[in-house]
Write an enzyme that holds these catalytic residues in place. Sequence first.
Site, PDB file in Angstrom:
ATOM      1  CG  HIS A 119      30.094  64.419  45.904  1.00  0.00           C
ATOM      2  ND1 HIS A 119      30.899  65.509  46.155  1.00  0.00           N
ATOM      3  CD2 HIS A 119      29.952  63.781  47.095  1.00  0.00           C
ATOM      4  CE1 HIS A 119      31.224  65.537  47.446  1.00  0.00           C
ATOM      5  NE2 HIS A 119      30.655  64.504  48.047  1.00  0.00           N
TER       6      HIS A 119
ATOM      7  CB  CYS B 167      31.727  66.231  52.488  1.00  0.00           C
ATOM      8  SG  CYS B 167      32.165  65.818  50.791  1.00  0.00           S
ATOM      9  CG  LEU B 168      35.409  61.160  53.008  1.00  0.00           C
ATOM     10  CD1 LEU B 168      35.580  59.858  52.230  1.00  0.00           C
ATOM     11  CD2 LEU B 168      36.149  61.088  54.345  1.00  0.00           C
TER      12      LEU B 168
ATOM     13  CD  GLN C 206      33.517  62.622  47.604  1.00  0.00           C
ATOM     14  OE1 GLN C 206      32.854  61.594  47.557  1.00  0.00           O
ATOM     15  NE2 GLN C 206      33.837  63.208  48.752  1.00  0.00           N
TER      16      GLN C 206
ATOM     17  CG  HIS D 179      26.741  63.604  50.724  1.00  0.00           C
ATOM     18  ND1 HIS D 179      26.992  64.570  51.672  1.00  0.00           N
ATOM     19  CD2 HIS D 179      27.952  63.305  50.187  1.00  0.00           C
ATOM     20  CE1 HIS D 179      28.292  64.852  51.688  1.00  0.00           C
ATOM     21  NE2 HIS D 179      28.897  64.094  50.792  1.00  0.00           N
ATOM     22  CD  GLU D 180      28.602  59.806  48.600  1.00  0.00           C
ATOM     23  OE1 GLU D 180      29.374  60.478  47.893  1.00  0.00           O
ATOM     24  OE2 GLU D 180      28.743  59.701  49.826  1.00  0.00           O
TER      25      GLU D 180
ATOM     26  N   GLY E  93      30.611  56.910  52.258  1.00  0.00           N
ATOM     27  CA  GLY E  93      30.285  56.970  50.833  1.00  0.00           C
ATOM     28  C   GLY E  93      31.389  57.672  50.081  1.00  0.00           C
TER      29      GLY E  93
HETATM   30  O1  GNR Z   1      31.654  59.887  55.319  1.00  0.00           O
HETATM   31  C1  GNR Z   1      30.653  60.574  55.075  1.00  0.00           C
HETATM   32  N1  GNR Z   1      29.719  60.750  56.044  1.00  0.00           N
HETATM   33  C2  GNR Z   1      28.486  61.328  55.811  1.00  0.00           C
HETATM   34  C3  GNR Z   1      27.721  61.682  56.910  1.00  0.00           C
HETATM   35  C4  GNR Z   1      26.476  62.249  56.747  1.00  0.00           C
HETATM   36  C5  GNR Z   1      25.990  62.467  55.480  1.00  0.00           C
HETATM   37  C6  GNR Z   1      26.747  62.144  54.360  1.00  0.00           C
HETATM   38  C7  GNR Z   1      27.984  61.568  54.527  1.00  0.00           C
HETATM   39  S1  GNR Z   1      28.914  61.120  53.136  1.00  0.00           S
HETATM   40  C8  GNR Z   1      30.531  61.237  53.762  1.00  0.00           C
HETATM   41  C9  GNR Z   1      31.538  60.717  52.756  1.00  0.00           C
HETATM   42  C10 GNR Z   1      31.535  61.624  51.539  1.00  0.00           C
HETATM   43  O2  GNR Z   1      32.046  62.692  51.509  1.00  0.00           O
HETATM   44  N2  GNR Z   1      30.876  61.193  50.503  1.00  0.00           N
HETATM   45  O3  GNR Z   1      30.786  61.978  49.415  1.00  0.00           O
HETATM   46 NI    NI Z   2      30.905  64.005  50.101  1.00  0.00          NI
END
Ligand code: GNR
Ligand code: NI
Length: 176
Positions: free
Chosen positions: A137, A91-92, A51, A133-134, A46
């Site tokens: 952000h 998270c990236l 980001q 999660h997104e 995601g």
């Molecule tokens: O790549 C991602 N893996 C992930 C694994 C578990 C829960 C959420 C994520 S999102 C993350 C990519 C990211 O940072 N999205 O904002």
């Molecule tokens: Ni993230």
Amino acid sequence: MAKLKILEFPDPRLKTVAEPVESFDEDLKTLVGDMLETMYSARGIGLAATQVNVHKRLLVLDVSETQDQPRVYVNPEIMEREGEQVHEEGCLSVPGIYANVKRAENIIVRALNADGEKFEEQLEGLHAVCVQHEMDHLVGRLFVDYLSPLKRNMVRKKLEKQRKAAAKEAEDHLVI
Ligand code: GNR
Ligand code: NI
């Protein structure tokens, strides 16, 4: 298409609250394409516009195993949430750090696609985790914000150390 630079914790720009998307123009489609390319190239499932330093309510994801099912959510809203699940998240923007986070198990999301058409869907499991999660952000929240201040400080220090090691590595490899 272009690969975009991903902001990393503790960059203060990650705390920006995004504004709703108002124009469904070519620029939006270019941004969506660039975000998908950036997400796939970073091996993420995601990516939120925040980001890549674009403060609009837009996220992309692909939770399929084959990484061939891109999804786009513009101005997403969670209409309903039910149940609980704990999932290990990464998270990236917080590379190399993983922690368990408690989220809703089932959600109903309403959003627009890149053409501005409304859709609504019920999500569960990893798909639901990823959307939550997104969407965090988009309001300037990271998964490490759910950790204690002590643990968050450990994350900050670990990332600092990783960055220093990477910089040193790059220096060592300098060939003159
Ligand atoms: O790549 C991602 N893996 C992930 C694994 C578990 C829960 C959420 C994520 S999102 C993350 C990519 C990211 O940072 N999205 O904002
Ligand atoms: Ni993230």
